[in-house]
Write an enzyme that holds these catalytic residues in place. Structure first.
Site, PDB file in Angstrom:
ATOM      1  N   GLY A   1     -23.663 -98.985   7.223  1.00  0.00           N
ATOM      2  CA  GLY A   1     -23.368 -98.349   8.495  1.00  0.00           C
ATOM      3  C   GLY A   1     -22.816 -99.254   9.571  1.00  0.00           C
ATOM      4  O   GLY A   1     -22.412 -98.773  10.641  1.00  0.00           O
TER       5      GLY A   1
ATOM      6  N   CYS B   1       2.585 -80.210   7.638  1.00  0.00           N
ATOM      7  CA  CYS B   1       2.764 -78.935   8.342  1.00  0.00           C
ATOM      8  C   CYS B   1       1.485 -78.534   9.063  1.00  0.00           C
ATOM      9  O   CYS B   1       0.896 -77.479   8.781  1.00  0.00           O
ATOM     10  CB  CYS B   1       3.200 -77.854   7.358  1.00  0.00           C
ATOM     11  SG  CYS B   1       4.822 -78.158   6.645  1.00  0.00           S
TER      12      CYS B   1
ATOM     13  N   ARG C   1     -17.505-100.197   4.981  1.00  0.00           N
ATOM     14  CA  ARG C   1     -16.495-100.279   6.024  1.00  0.00           C
ATOM     15  C   ARG C   1     -16.380-101.707   6.586  1.00  0.00           C
ATOM     16  O   ARG C   1     -15.277-102.219   6.807  1.00  0.00           O
ATOM     17  CB  ARG C   1     -16.864 -99.314   7.156  1.00  0.00           C
ATOM     18  CG  ARG C   1     -15.859 -99.229   8.283  1.00  0.00           C
ATOM     19  CD  ARG C   1     -16.472 -98.536   9.501  1.00  0.00           C
ATOM     20  NE  ARG C   1     -17.192 -97.326   9.147  1.00  0.00           N
ATOM     21  CZ  ARG C   1     -16.668 -96.110   9.161  1.00  0.00           C
ATOM     22  NH1 ARG C   1     -15.414 -95.946   9.525  1.00  0.00           N
ATOM     23  NH2 ARG C   1     -17.406 -95.061   8.839  1.00  0.00           N
TER      24      ARG C   1
ATOM     25  N   TYR D   1     -12.926 -87.063  12.052  1.00  0.00           N
ATOM     26  CA  TYR D   1     -13.958 -87.718  12.851  1.00  0.00           C
ATOM     27  C   TYR D   1     -13.474 -88.139  14.240  1.00  0.00           C
ATOM     28  O   TYR D   1     -14.164 -88.901  14.907  1.00  0.00           O
ATOM     29  CB  TYR D   1     -14.461 -88.989  12.158  1.00  0.00           C
ATOM     30  CG  TYR D   1     -14.881 -88.841  10.726  1.00  0.00           C
ATOM     31  CD1 TYR D   1     -15.626 -87.744  10.301  1.00  0.00           C
ATOM     32  CD2 TYR D   1     -14.561 -89.808   9.780  1.00  0.00           C
ATOM     33  CE1 TYR D   1     -16.033 -87.621   8.990  1.00  0.00           C
ATOM     34  CE2 TYR D   1     -14.966 -89.693   8.457  1.00  0.00           C
ATOM     35  CZ  TYR D   1     -15.699 -88.591   8.066  1.00  0.00           C
ATOM     36  OH  TYR D   1     -16.096 -88.472   6.757  1.00  0.00           O
TER      37      TYR D   1
ATOM     38  N   ARG E   1      -9.051 -89.601   8.872  1.00  0.00           N
ATOM     39  CA  ARG E   1     -10.150 -89.865   9.809  1.00  0.00           C
ATOM     40  C   ARG E   1      -9.903 -89.333  11.224  1.00  0.00           C
ATOM     41  O   ARG E   1     -10.827 -88.812  11.851  1.00  0.00           O
ATOM     42  CB  ARG E   1     -10.458 -91.353   9.865  1.00  0.00           C
ATOM     43  CG  ARG E   1     -11.142 -91.895   8.619  1.00  0.00           C
ATOM     44  CD  ARG E   1     -11.682 -93.305   8.824  1.00  0.00           C
ATOM     45  NE  ARG E   1     -12.796 -93.301   9.765  1.00  0.00           N
ATOM     46  CZ  ARG E   1     -12.722 -93.731  11.016  1.00  0.00           C
ATOM     47  NH1 ARG E   1     -11.573 -94.208  11.503  1.00  0.00           N
ATOM     48  NH2 ARG E   1     -13.784 -93.695  11.796  1.00  0.00           N
TER      49      ARG E   1
ATOM     50  N   GLU F   1     -26.127-102.049   2.185  1.00  0.00           N
ATOM     51  CA  GLU F   1     -24.968-101.468   1.502  1.00  0.00           C
ATOM     52  C   GLU F   1     -23.759-101.378   2.442  1.00  0.00           C
ATOM     53  O   GLU F   1     -23.341-100.289   2.826  1.00  0.00           O
ATOM     54  CB  GLU F   1     -25.331-100.083   0.969  1.00  0.00           C
ATOM     55  CG  GLU F   1     -26.444-100.108  -0.061  1.00  0.00           C
ATOM     56  CD  GLU F   1     -26.988 -98.726  -0.392  1.00  0.00           C
ATOM     57  OE1 GLU F   1     -27.558 -98.572  -1.480  1.00  0.00           O
ATOM     58  OE2 GLU F   1     -26.854 -97.812   0.443  1.00  0.00           O
TER      59      GLU F   1
END
Length: 443
Positions: A245, A353, A285, A326, A322, A282
């Site tokens: 995270g 489109c 990103r 988000y 993204r 873990e």
């Protein structure tokens, strides 16, 4: 007037030379000429350095790369070479990780709705452990154990600690209202522990929690870690995974904690909760994002008087969803002049489109932007190619790794022929559904 793109948004080996910006000592203009656009470019040295920083902060067997951020055979091989475990969340990711040379006992399987096939493959291969997410999944594991003779599997129970964090609601995963894990509230997680301990098909290896993604404050990650650590102590387990995270800077001015900051905060939190054992993290990103950037070619500049300027490029939401999913925010620059001021304000859009096909709502760009310019969006190494699609039947871009003056294709560009590979090409007059008995006869 907006200033030039800041170095802290670029890959570690980025430098400006006569041909503009180079990464890994290869000019981006040369990469676009050789491999076309859109194109994902990864700084291999940056990837390796981030892996080493994570291992230095947490320990060799305590870091699992969250492969959902970006995975291909070359990436699986790279993170394994750098001493990381691999965290996979599907049978497909598991296959790629194994194909990349990662031993099964260095792979962890995640997922909130694993199929029988995924579980059977993972157990047969001998993965390090499976992160179990529900009682239904326990039913499947036990059935496979009895019916298929599979050996007992080590499991970690995913718990929802009631702490959610992250930049957007869709990537906050640790709250009580989540599709992931056993809730700590109401004794559900405790019941899961009892079920696992009593089962001959499972060996309880520990507990796991993940509170969300793109978190820029270590205090939020520490709070989630403390909650799951308290439960781990109560449950008497030996293993603790506190998820990933850790966020990254997508725009100038954002500050991001280091791996060392994260490690210090989380360790203090779990110790304060009574945990004295080791822990696993873990990151995904935070390893891949800044290492990658995307190259596009400008095809259209449309100025609407009194409204705005639109700049259209040859990719869009199919290679970076993204912003649409988000509200992800990015910056852009021209590789031919990375140090140029960027006074032009424009909406950077793709070629799909959809009015919502927007890469950057209010991009800062150089005043001399022109059609056919090469344009780059940095910090796209995570959840760009990984979430790419063929919307409007656009072939997915190629991916190249650059290092020490050399570039190598690690994922080839799709072609229009690739788009036809899965079509069941029936003649126009053929019956799409075979007559009764036909399938049985063919068997």
């Amino acid at each position: 007037m907006s200033s030039a793109i800041t170095p802290d948004l670029l890959p570690l080996t980025a430098e400006t030379g006569p041909a503009g910006l180079a990464v890994g000592r290869v000019p981006l203009t040369e990469l676009a000429r050789r491999f076309g656009t859109p194109l994902f470019v990864y700084d291999e040295e940056h990837l390796r350095q981030r892996c080493r920083e994570a291992v230095a902060a947490f320990g060799r067997d305590s870091v699992a790369y969250a492969s959902k951020a970006f995975l291909c055979t070359a990436m699986a091989r790279l993170v394994h070479e750098e001493g990381l475990l691999l965290d996979v969340a599907s049978g497909g990711e598991l296959r790629v990780a194994l194909h990349g040379g990662a031993p099964a006992d260095r792979i962890v399987l995640h997922g909130n709705n694993k199929s029988d096939r995924e579980l059977r493959t993972a157990v047969s291969a001998g993965v390090r452990h499976i992160v179990v997410d529900s009682f239904d999944e326990m039913d499947r594991i036990e059935r496979l154990h009895w019916e298929s003779g599979l050996p007992p599997v080590r499991v970690r129970l995913r718990v929802a600690p009631g702490v959610a964090a992250g930049a957007h609601e869709a990537i906050r995963t640790g709250g009580s209202d989540s599709k992931f894990g056993f809730g700590l509230a109401g004794g559900v997680a405790s019941a899961a522990v009892r079920r696992t301990v009593s089962s001959p098909a499972m060996i309880l290896d520990g507990v796991h929690a993940h509170v969300g993604s793109q978190v820029l404050r270590t205090a939020e990650l520490a709070a989630g870690a403390a909650a799951v650590a308290r439960f781990a102590c109560e449950a008497g387990v030996r293993g603790l995974t506190v998820g990933g995270g850790l966020g990254v800077a997508y725009e100038a001015g954002q500050t991001v904690p280091s791996f060392a900051d994260w490690a210090a905060g989380v360790r203090a939190a779990v110790r304060g909760a009574g945990w004295s054992g080791g822990l696993t993290v873990e990151p995904g990103r935070s390893i891949a994002a800044r290492a990658g950037l995307t190259l596009y070619r400008v095809g259209t500049i449309k100025r609407i008087e009194g409204v705005r300027t639109y700049v259209g490029v040859d990719g869009g939401m199919s290679d970076n969803p993204r912003p649409a999913l988000y509200d992800g925010r990015y910056e852009a620059f021209l590789p031919r002049c990375p140090e140029a001021e960027r006074p032009l304000r424009a909406r950077l859009v793709g070629k799909h489109c959809e009015s919502g096909d927007v890469l950057i709502d209010d991009a800062a760009l150089p005043a001399d932007l022109r059609v056919s310019d090469l344009l780059a969006t940095p910090v796209t190494g995570a959840y760009g190619y990984a979430m790419a699609s063929n919307y409007n039947k656009l072939p997915r871009p190629a991916v190249v790794f650059v290092r020490d003056g050399r570039a190598r294709v690690v994922v080839r560009r799709e072609t229009e022929e690739d788009l036809l590979r899965l079509d069941a090409d029936l003649p126009p007059d053929a019956d799409a559904f075979p007559a009764a008995g036909t399938v049985a006869a063919e068997r």
